[in-house]
Design a protein around this motif. Structure first.
Motif, short mmCIF file in Angstrom:
data_model
loop_
_atom_site.label_atom_id
_atom_site.label_comp_id
_atom_site.label_asym_id
_atom_site.label_seq_id
_atom_site.Cartn_x
_atom_site.Cartn_y
_atom_site.Cartn_z
N UNK A 69 0.84 -1.20 0.00
CA UNK A 69 0.00 0.00 0.00
C UNK A 69 0.88 1.25 0.00
N UNK A 70 0.47 2.20 -0.79
CA UNK A 70 1.28 3.40 -1.02
C UNK A 70 1.41 4.25 0.25
N UNK A 71 2.66 4.63 0.55
CA UNK A 71 2.95 5.56 1.63
C UNK A 71 2.51 5.12 3.01
N UNK A 72 2.48 3.81 3.26
CA UNK A 72 1.93 3.29 4.51
C UNK A 72 2.92 3.22 5.67
N UNK A 73 4.22 3.27 5.39
CA UNK A 73 5.21 3.06 6.45
C UNK A 73 6.28 4.14 6.42
N UNK A 74 6.70 4.53 7.62
CA UNK A 74 7.79 5.49 7.77
C UNK A 74 9.14 4.80 7.76
N UNK A 75 9.15 3.53 8.14
CA UNK A 75 10.38 2.73 8.23
C UNK A 75 10.09 1.36 7.63
N UNK A 126 10.08 -6.79 -4.86
CA UNK A 126 10.13 -6.36 -3.46
C UNK A 126 10.68 -4.94 -3.37
N UNK A 127 11.76 -4.65 -4.08
CA UNK A 127 12.32 -3.30 -4.04
C UNK A 127 11.31 -2.27 -4.55
N UNK A 128 10.57 -2.61 -5.62
CA UNK A 128 9.53 -1.69 -6.10
C UNK A 128 8.44 -1.52 -5.04
N UNK A 129 8.09 -2.63 -4.37
CA UNK A 129 7.11 -2.55 -3.29
C UNK A 129 7.57 -1.68 -2.15
N UNK A 130 8.82 -1.82 -1.77
CA UNK A 130 9.39 -0.98 -0.71
C UNK A 130 9.30 0.49 -1.12
N UNK A 131 9.68 0.77 -2.35
CA UNK A 131 9.63 2.15 -2.86
C UNK A 131 8.20 2.70 -2.76
N UNK A 132 7.23 1.85 -3.07
CA UNK A 132 5.82 2.27 -3.06
C UNK A 132 5.31 2.49 -1.63
N UNK A 133 5.65 1.58 -0.73
CA UNK A 133 5.05 1.60 0.61
C UNK A 133 5.69 2.59 1.56
N UNK A 134 6.93 3.02 1.27
CA UNK A 134 7.57 4.01 2.12
C UNK A 134 6.91 5.38 1.94
N UNK A 135 6.56 6.00 3.03
CA UNK A 135 6.02 7.35 2.99
C UNK A 135 7.13 8.31 2.56
N UNK A 136 6.77 9.45 1.99
CA UNK A 136 7.79 10.45 1.66
C UNK A 136 8.68 10.74 2.87
N UNK A 182 24.40 -2.24 -7.45
CA UNK A 182 23.01 -2.68 -7.65
C UNK A 182 22.07 -1.90 -6.73
N UNK A 183 22.45 -1.70 -5.49
CA UNK A 183 21.60 -0.97 -4.55
C UNK A 183 21.50 0.51 -4.93
N UNK A 184 22.60 1.11 -5.34
CA UNK A 184 22.55 2.51 -5.77
C UNK A 184 21.61 2.67 -6.97
N UNK A 185 21.64 1.72 -7.89
CA UNK A 185 20.75 1.78 -9.05
C UNK A 185 19.30 1.55 -8.64
N UNK A 186 19.06 0.57 -7.79
CA UNK A 186 17.69 0.23 -7.39
C UNK A 186 17.03 1.38 -6.63
N UNK A 187 17.82 2.12 -5.87
CA UNK A 187 17.29 3.21 -5.05
C UNK A 187 17.91 4.54 -5.46
#
Length: 185
Positions: free
Chosen positions: A100-106, A123-133, A165-170
């Motif tokens: 869910x979008x923007x649902x978690x601070x951590x 999973x990385x795309x999901x993390x990007x989606x679920x992390x709040x700004x 890989x991590x720098x590219x993913x994020x």
């Protein structure tokens, strides 16, 4: 491998009364304590028997912890009860988890390297989606060099992380710290 056999494998790994990785939090995660604020919404991915999610709750965070294994989650619930903290435990397959979008601070993603490159990308795309700004990702994993040490981790180099890989993913995240190291265990 079928979902049922995957689940049987994870359930077997977490069977027994002892906690496979103990009940203390992961050392990297606990070293990040100064970045955490009481009341933050935290997601502990693939948290196994709950040591990290429970620790986050002890820091005053509102925690949702996921794992694929109901056996691990039962032990995690016991650990939370013993430590007198509330954690929302959710049995989830991260391949089908609703991010869910923007649902978690951590988001704490500690050694989630069961994921092959395709699942890892999801999973990385999901993390990007679920992390709040302005959210915080706490990610730790093995590098491909781990295989030659033979001290744990997945047997598949492609599941492991490199700094590139991590720098590219994020690439659009502010990276507070990205370190590679070898630990003697």
């Amino acid at each position: 491998m079928s979902e049922q056999s995957d689940q049987e494998r994870w359930n077997g790994r977490f069977a027994g009364d002892d906690y496979l990785f103990g009940t203390a939090p992961n050392a990297f995660l606990s070293s990040q304590q100064d970045l955490l604020l009481p009341g933050q919404r935290a997601l502990a991915l693939a948290d196994g028997e709950g040591r990290n999610g429970v620790w986050l709750a002890e820091q005053g965070l509102r925690v949702t912890a996921t794992d694929f294994s109901p056996v691990a989650l039962d032990k995690a619930r016991r650990l939370a009860a013993d430590r007198k903290v509330e954690v929302s435990f959710v049995q989830a397959d991260l391949a089908t988890w609703e991010w869910t979008e923007g649902s978690f601070d951590v988001v704490a993603a500690i050694f989630i390297q069961f994921a092959d490159p395709t699942l890892r990308e999801a999973i990385f795309q999901g993390i990007r989606r679920t992390l709040a700004p302005g959210g915080l990702l706490l990610l730790q994993g093995y590098r491909p060099e781990q295989i030659r040490y033979g001290t744990g981790g997945p047997p598949h180099a492609e599941n492991m992380y490199t700094a590139t890989m991590l720098r590219e993913a994020f690439h659009d995240f502010e990276i507070v710290s990205l370190a590679e190291h070898d630990s003697v265990i």
